[in-house]
Structure formats: C-alpha cells, structure tokens
Design a protein around this motif. Structure first.
Motif, short mmCIF file in Angstrom:
data_model
loop_
_atom_site.label_atom_id
_atom_site.label_comp_id
_atom_site.label_asym_id
_atom_site.label_seq_id
_atom_site.Cartn_x
_atom_site.Cartn_y
_atom_site.Cartn_z
N GLN A 185 21.60 -13.97 49.86
CA GLN A 185 20.44 -14.68 49.32
C GLN A 185 20.20 -15.92 50.18
O GLN A 185 21.13 -16.69 50.45
N GLU A 186 18.96 -16.09 50.61
CA GLU A 186 18.62 -17.21 51.47
C GLU A 186 18.99 -18.53 50.80
O GLU A 186 18.67 -18.77 49.64
N GLY A 187 19.71 -19.37 51.56
CA GLY A 187 20.11 -20.68 51.03
C GLY A 187 21.48 -20.69 50.38
O GLY A 187 21.99 -21.75 50.04
N LEU A 188 22.08 -19.52 50.20
CA LEU A 188 23.42 -19.44 49.62
C LEU A 188 24.35 -18.70 50.57
O LEU A 188 23.91 -17.92 51.41
N ALA A 189 25.65 -18.97 50.43
CA ALA A 189 26.64 -18.31 51.28
C ALA A 189 26.68 -16.81 50.99
O ALA A 189 26.59 -16.38 49.85
N GLU A 190 26.80 -16.04 52.05
CA GLU A 190 26.96 -14.59 51.91
C GLU A 190 28.38 -14.29 51.45
O GLU A 190 29.32 -15.01 51.76
N THR A 191 28.54 -13.22 50.69
CA THR A 191 29.88 -12.80 50.30
C THR A 191 30.01 -11.30 50.51
O THR A 191 29.03 -10.56 50.49
N ASN A 192 31.25 -10.84 50.70
CA ASN A 192 31.52 -9.44 50.97
C ASN A 192 32.60 -8.90 50.03
O ASN A 192 33.58 -9.59 49.73
N ILE A 193 32.38 -7.67 49.58
CA ILE A 193 33.34 -6.97 48.73
C ILE A 193 33.85 -5.75 49.48
O ILE A 193 33.07 -4.98 50.02
N ASN A 194 35.17 -5.58 49.54
CA ASN A 194 35.78 -4.37 50.09
C ASN A 194 36.41 -3.58 48.96
O ASN A 194 37.12 -4.16 48.11
N ALA A 195 36.18 -2.29 48.92
CA ALA A 195 36.75 -1.46 47.87
C ALA A 195 37.17 -0.11 48.45
O ALA A 195 36.50 0.42 49.34
N TYR A 196 38.28 0.43 47.96
CA TYR A 196 38.70 1.75 48.40
C TYR A 196 39.42 2.48 47.27
O TYR A 196 39.91 1.86 46.31
N SER A 197 39.47 3.79 47.38
CA SER A 197 40.10 4.64 46.38
C SER A 197 40.78 5.81 47.07
O SER A 197 40.22 6.39 48.00
N ALA A 234 46.81 11.77 40.52
CA ALA A 234 47.08 10.33 40.58
C ALA A 234 46.04 9.68 41.48
O ALA A 234 45.54 10.31 42.43
N ARG A 235 45.71 8.41 41.17
CA ARG A 235 44.70 7.70 41.97
C ARG A 235 45.03 6.22 42.03
O ARG A 235 45.52 5.64 41.07
N PHE A 236 44.74 5.61 43.19
CA PHE A 236 44.86 4.16 43.35
C PHE A 236 43.50 3.60 43.75
O PHE A 236 42.88 4.08 44.69
N ASP A 237 43.03 2.59 43.01
CA ASP A 237 41.76 1.92 43.28
C ASP A 237 42.01 0.44 43.55
O ASP A 237 42.85 -0.19 42.88
N HIS A 238 41.25 -0.11 44.50
CA HIS A 238 41.39 -1.55 44.79
C HIS A 238 40.05 -2.10 45.26
O HIS A 238 39.32 -1.44 46.01
N ALA A 239 39.71 -3.30 44.82
CA ALA A 239 38.50 -3.99 45.28
C ALA A 239 38.77 -5.49 45.30
O ALA A 239 39.52 -6.00 44.45
N GLN A 240 38.14 -6.19 46.25
CA GLN A 240 38.37 -7.63 46.34
C GLN A 240 37.18 -8.35 46.95
O GLN A 240 36.44 -7.79 47.76
N ASN A 241 37.00 -9.58 46.52
CA ASN A 241 36.06 -10.51 47.14
C ASN A 241 36.81 -11.17 48.30
O ASN A 241 37.87 -11.78 48.10
#
Length: 315
Positions: A185-197, A234-241
C-alpha cells in the motif's frame, strides 16, 4: 465458467471437498494465506490436453473475479478485482502412478473501504483459549492493511506466487506446496508472508490416489476391497511474517500486560495426523489430530491441540 467458482490457486484449494486428505485444506490455500477467500464471482477458464507423450497432461487456467468476500462479507458497493493464472504439467499419468508440477500467481486489488488481509491458520485467540472454526480453520492475522488507510493512502493490493509438487506411486502419495505473498500500500511499508505445506499419505489397503486431469489435482481413494479402504496421513504446515520492514499488521490477542509492540515474531505452524476410512466410493470417515504452535516472540507462544471427526456421504 461464469459466476461463482474458485480462482486457480493451490492444488489443495482446487481439490474437491470429497477428495481432500484431511478435514482442513493446507495453509497455502484459502484456509490459510488467502484469508478464507475461496469461492468468488467472476470469469474462469481452464484447458488441458496431452502435450508431448501418450500419458502426460498439460493444464492451464486463468480467472478474473470480484473481491466481494475479501472483507468478510461486508456489503460495499465495490470491493475491487483480482486476477489469477495457473500452469501445471503431469509428465506421466497412469492408474497406479503419476507426477505433477505446477505454478500459480494471483493479484488482488482492493477497492476503497475494503481491506486486504493475509490470514494464516491456525489461531484467532492467542492465549489460554483459541478459536477453532471447523471447516474454516482457526486463525491468527499475520499481516494486514486496514480499510481506514485506503481513504488516505489509496487502495492496498496483494500479490502471491506459488509452487506445487505432488505424485503417487502405488499406495504412497506425497504433496508439497509453497506460496510467497506480498502486501502493498502506497505510503506504508511492504510486508511478505512465506507459507509452505508438506503432506504424506499411505493407503494401507493398497489403493492409489489417482490424478484428476481436468483440474490438475488429486482424487480420493476408491476402495478395491469389499471391506473398504484405509489411509493414514501426516502433514506439516508453516507460515510466517518475514518482518522485512517491521511489524506490518501482525495481530493477536496478546497476554495481559503486553502490547503488539512486543510482537517480535509472527509465525504459526501445525502438525496434523489422520486416518481415513472409505467403506465404499460414496462414504468416508475422517479422524484428524492437529497440534498447533504460534510464536509471537516477546509477546509469548501458544500451542493448542484439536481433534476433528467427519462423516461424509457423496451423492
């Protein structure tokens, strides 16, 4: 397709409710990083055919859709548009073995008074209690831009690119998916999310999860014995900012005496184990156990557990 359909996102997202390995879809689907936005209203196109060999399958799809559900159902006059594309290739497909690789991209452009939010399972109440919403999954907001910012700074948007890898060899099934989502968003810091399964499953009774060429995803097991079919998974999920530009919108109900400024990490993970029983092709019973973990750094951690049971009749 015209009307209500799913954008061509992750492999797990596109799979039928009747075929998913677990009660909940993985964290790179609408259950996770897409914040519950699964079915949307728009125009959708897909195409597939054999390309290079007698047993392969090349699939391509694209969509343009309204972000009506992006705000959680609020009835604004306009809520923006999104577009999406997906490409997948299966180099060989047989009744007992197949392989799949795919990529997908989505761009969602929110309109004024709307909100772009990236929400990843599994928590919405951080602390001694947590919220588990059945088929919707429990949630913690990893990153978001509020609707009030749109009036002063312009409309937010998000981009997501994902990768898919899956295959079956006899009774063994494996699947891995990854998505990187950026919020801007213009005027605000960009952020990224990484997620995997990462998912692994084994049919104890010897059946194979076959390949769905029309949608470039997997099918459910079909019992080959009079007593039905059994599957363990079985499953492993992970996501992070990633906090590449500070904490942008990571939020949770932090413990008493702390504030969001104490949030020095923002990641969630889940380990799920389950067993499925298919008495016949129309009936399925699913039993899942999930152990979750939320890490907010200085604000604390939480590790809830859940058990889910589903009885399903397909007709």
């Amino acid at each position: 397709y015209f009307g209500q359909h799913k954008p061509w996102r992750s492999m797990d997202e596109i799979a039928s409710n009747n075929s998913t390995v677990f009660l909940e879809r993985n964290i790179v689907s609408a259950t996770g990083v897409y914040g519950g936005v699964d079915y949307t209203n728009g125009v959708y196109y897909s195409w597939n055919k054999g390309a290079f060999t007698s047993s392969d399958n090349l699939w391509a799809g694209a969509s343009v859709y309204s972000l009506h559900k992006q705000t959680g159902g609020a009835e604004n006059r306009t809520q923006g548009l999104g577009y999406n594309a997906r490409l997948a290739y299966a180099p060989f497909v047989s009744p007992t073995a197949w392989a799949h690789v795919g990529v997908n991209f989505s761009n969602d452009n929110s309109d004024v008074n709307s909100t772009v939010t990236s929400t990843a399972s599994p928590y919405a109440g951080f602390g001694p209690s947590y919220t588990y919403g059945g088929r919707s999954g429990a949630k913690l907001t990893l990153a978001s831009y509020g609707s009030g910012n749109a009036k002063a700074l312009g409309n937010p948007h998000q981009d997501a690119i994902g990768g898919e890898l899956a295959g079956a060899w006899g009774p063994v099934y494996g699947q891995a998916e990854y998505t990187m989502l950026g919020i801007h968003q213009e005027g605000l810091a960009e952020t990224n999310i990484n997620a995997y399964s990462i998912t692994g499953a084994y049919a104890i009774t010897g059946e194979t999860r076959t390949y769905d060429k029309k949608n470039a995803t997997y099918n459910a097991l079909r019992p080959s014995h009079a007593y039905g079919a059994f599957e363990v998974a079985a499953r492993f999920d992970h996501a992070q900012n990633n906090f590449t530009n500070g904490n942008v919108g990571c939020s949770a109900a932090v413990p008493t005496g702390t504030t969001l400024s104490n949030v020095t990490k923002c990641d969630v993970s889940m380990v799920t184990a389950g067993i499925n029983y298919y008495p016949n092709p129309a009936v399925r019973f699913v039993l899942d156990y999930t152990h979750g973990h939320a890490n907010l750094g200085n604000a604390g951690k939480d590790s809830p557990d859940s058990i889910g049971l589903r009885a399903q009749l397909v007709f």
